[in-house]
Structures are given as structure tokens and as C-alpha cells.
Design an enzyme around this catalytic site. Structure first.
Site, PDB file in Angstrom:
ATOM      1  N   CYS A   1       0.856  -1.163  -0.074  1.00  0.00           N
ATOM      2  CA  CYS A   1      -0.148   0.007  -0.123  1.00  0.00           C
ATOM      3  C   CYS A   1       1.040   1.215   0.045  1.00  0.00           C
ATOM      4  O   CYS A   1       1.669   1.501   0.888  1.00  0.00           O
ATOM      5  CB  CYS A   1      -0.884  -0.012   1.050  1.00  0.00           C
ATOM      6  SG  CYS A   1      -1.897   1.421   1.426  1.00  0.00           S
ATOM      7  N   PHE A   2       0.819   1.891  -1.059  1.00  0.00           N
ATOM      8  CA  PHE A   2       1.517   3.237  -1.369  1.00  0.00           C
ATOM      9  C   PHE A   2       1.205   4.344  -0.139  1.00  0.00           C
ATOM     10  O   PHE A   2       1.917   5.192   0.375  1.00  0.00           O
ATOM     11  CB  PHE A   2       1.674   3.692  -2.520  1.00  0.00           C
ATOM     12  CG  PHE A   2       2.405   2.930  -3.501  1.00  0.00           C
ATOM     13  CD1 PHE A   2       3.736   2.814  -3.573  1.00  0.00           C
ATOM     14  CD2 PHE A   2       1.572   1.932  -4.467  1.00  0.00           C
ATOM     15  CE1 PHE A   2       4.294   2.158  -4.400  1.00  0.00           C
ATOM     16  CE2 PHE A   2       2.357   1.195  -5.277  1.00  0.00           C
ATOM     17  CZ  PHE A   2       3.815   1.124  -5.245  1.00  0.00           C
TER      18      PHE A   2
END
Length: 275
Positions: free
Chosen positions: A123-124
Site C-alpha cells: 500500500c503506497f
């Protein structure tokens, strides 16, 4: 890879800026101007009730966001005797397991530089990998983020409706709001603060729908006992009852996690760790 590493730094900062702007608009603009009712007592005033609801949603969203970052997937590669050197690490790049590994669904993340158990995705917006330790907090983060965006969207539409003397009774009113607002803004008929709120309305709608859709998709995978990484790689998992799959992620005290941001207590991961 350089672009992904840069996105891994910019995306969390972008999310925190959006959260700060939303908090300021709600507390200092929407609530004071739209929820004033002198006929009610201060304890049960609409401003206080709406403020308490927004703070509850925001506290859960940000609390679970912090727990997702804090409870990062454990570097299981330290206990697997993987050896040293780029050749050994390269064996993990395709998600395959080491010959001496007995852990299922492990994967090496290029951005984190770690081999994580039950890897789902990177998850950025949290700058972290989502795995067995923080999956529950990640789902709660998506859920409360979508609810907070929906709450801000409704309050913002009420503010714009009063400020511009317009009605959102027709569904086309919201769809045509942005192009009309842009033309009015450049003609000088619309204030910059009102234009900023209108842009935030569409941003809240986009983030809310994205988080809600991602949360629903993730729940379907959990009910099937799969992760996104397993689906992408075509890994076949053993069929189990959906209740066991839910308990593995949410633990026995799942109701507590719905009300306050807490670590996953009672899940299979912690029972395996204690053994």
C-alpha cells in the site's frame, strides 16, 4: 523502481495533507456555519453531535492508519536461514518459497526489502506492506476513511447549497456543479474558498468510493481465505469455512476493533507467534 520509491514517500504525505484539510474544513467552516440551531440545548445541538460523529470517524481512520504502519509485517526472512547475497534474495522476487521455508504465502517486497507472511499487497498510501499482522487494521482504515469522506461530502454539499443558493435534489446538479463552478470562478462570480470546497467535494467522493470498493473487495477475498497476491499468482488455497477465514483476520474480539483502533488480538498470527 525509483518512481515507486518516490510514490511510497509522496502518497502518505498526500493522505495526511488531505486529512488535515478535511479536519479544518469540518471543524472551522462546515460545523459552525451549517449546524446552528438556537432552539436546542448545547448538549444535544446538531453542531456538537455532528462534530462528535466526525471526530469518531476521523479518530478511527487515523488510528488504524498509524497501526497499519506500526504493525508492519514481520521480516520472516530473518528466521529462515536464507543466506546472504543478491542471488538468494532474487529467488524471492517471484514470490516462490525457499527450499527450507515452511511458511505459506510468503513474498519478498522490493520496496520494503522484507519477506512477509501472507503478503497481500504493498500500500503506497501507508508506505507499508499489508500482511498477516496489519490486514485487520488496514480494512478498518479503508472503512472509516470512506465513512469520513461520505460525512464530509454531505456536510460540504450542505454548505455549498446554502452559500450558492442551489439545490441538489436533482442528480445532475452535482454532475454539472464542477463545470459551472469553473466558469463562474474565472468570471469572478465565485469566491476562491467556495471553489476550493467544490474541488474537495469531488475529491472526497473519489476517495470514499475507492476505499469502499477496496474494502468490499478485500472482504470477499477474506471470506474465500485468499489474498490479492495469491489471486494474482493463481495460488490454490485450501477450502475452509468462511467463519474461520474471518476469525483468522479479525480475531475473536472483532467487535472491539469496530469501535476503537486496536491491534489484532486473538488472531491466528498471534497464536502462532506465542507458540
Amino acid at each position: 523502481m525509483l518512481v515507486l520509491r518516490l510514490l511510497n514517500v509522496v502518497a502518505p504525505a498526500y493522505f495526511l495533507c488531505i486529512s488535515l484539510v478535511t479536519f479544518v474544513l469540518q471543524i472551522f467552516l462546515f460545523i459552525p456555519s451549517m449546524f446552528r440551531d438556537p432552539s436546542t440545548t448545547p448538549l444535544f445541538s446538531p453542531a456538537l453531535l455532528h462534530g462528535a460523529l466526525f471526530l469518531f470517524l476521523s479518530a478511527n481512520a487515523l488510528g488504524n492508519y498509524v497501526l497499519v504502519i506500526q504493525s508492519s509485517p514481520e521480516d520472516v526472512g530473518k528466521g529462515l536461514n536464507l543466506g546472504e547475497g543478491a542471488e538468494v534474495v532474487a529467488d524471492w522476487l517471484d514470490g516462490s518459497r525457499s527450499p527450507g521455508s515452511a511458511l505459506p504465502s510468503t513474498h519478498f517486497c522490493r520496496l520494503c526489502g522484507r519477506v512477509t507472511q501472507r503478503h497481500d499487497h504493498h500500500c503506497f498510501f501507508t508506505g507499508n506492506c499489508i500482511g498477516s499482522r496489519n490486514m485487520r487494521n488496514f480494512i478498518m482504515f479503508c472503512l472509516y476513511t470512506s465513512l469520513a469522506c461520505l460525512d464530509s461530502l454531505v456536510a460540504g454539499m450542505a454548505y455549498i447549497s446554502a452559500a450558492l443558493s442551489m439545490s441538489f435534489a436533482s442528480p445532475l446538479a452535482f454532475l454539472t456543479l464542477l463545470p459551472h463552478s469553473i466558469s463562474q470562478f474565472f468570471s469572478g462570480a465565485l469566491l476562491s474558498s467556495e471553489m476550493f470546497v467544490i474541488l474537495m467535494l469531488y475529491l472526497w467522493l473519489g476517495i470514499g468510493l475507492a476505499c469502499a470498493g477496496f474494502c468490499c473487495h478485500q472482504m470477499l477475498l477474506i471470506l474465500r481465505g485468499q489474498t490479492r497476491y495469491q489471486v494474482r499468482k493463481g495460488v490454490v488455497v485450501r477450502a475452509r469455512p468462511w467463519r474461520e477465514n474471518l476469525q483468522e483476520v479479525f480475531g475473536k474480539r472483532w467487535l472491539l476493533g469496530l469501535l476503537i483502533p486496536v491491534l489484532n488480538v486473538g488472531g491466528d498470527y498471534r497464536r502462532q507467534k506465542e507458540k
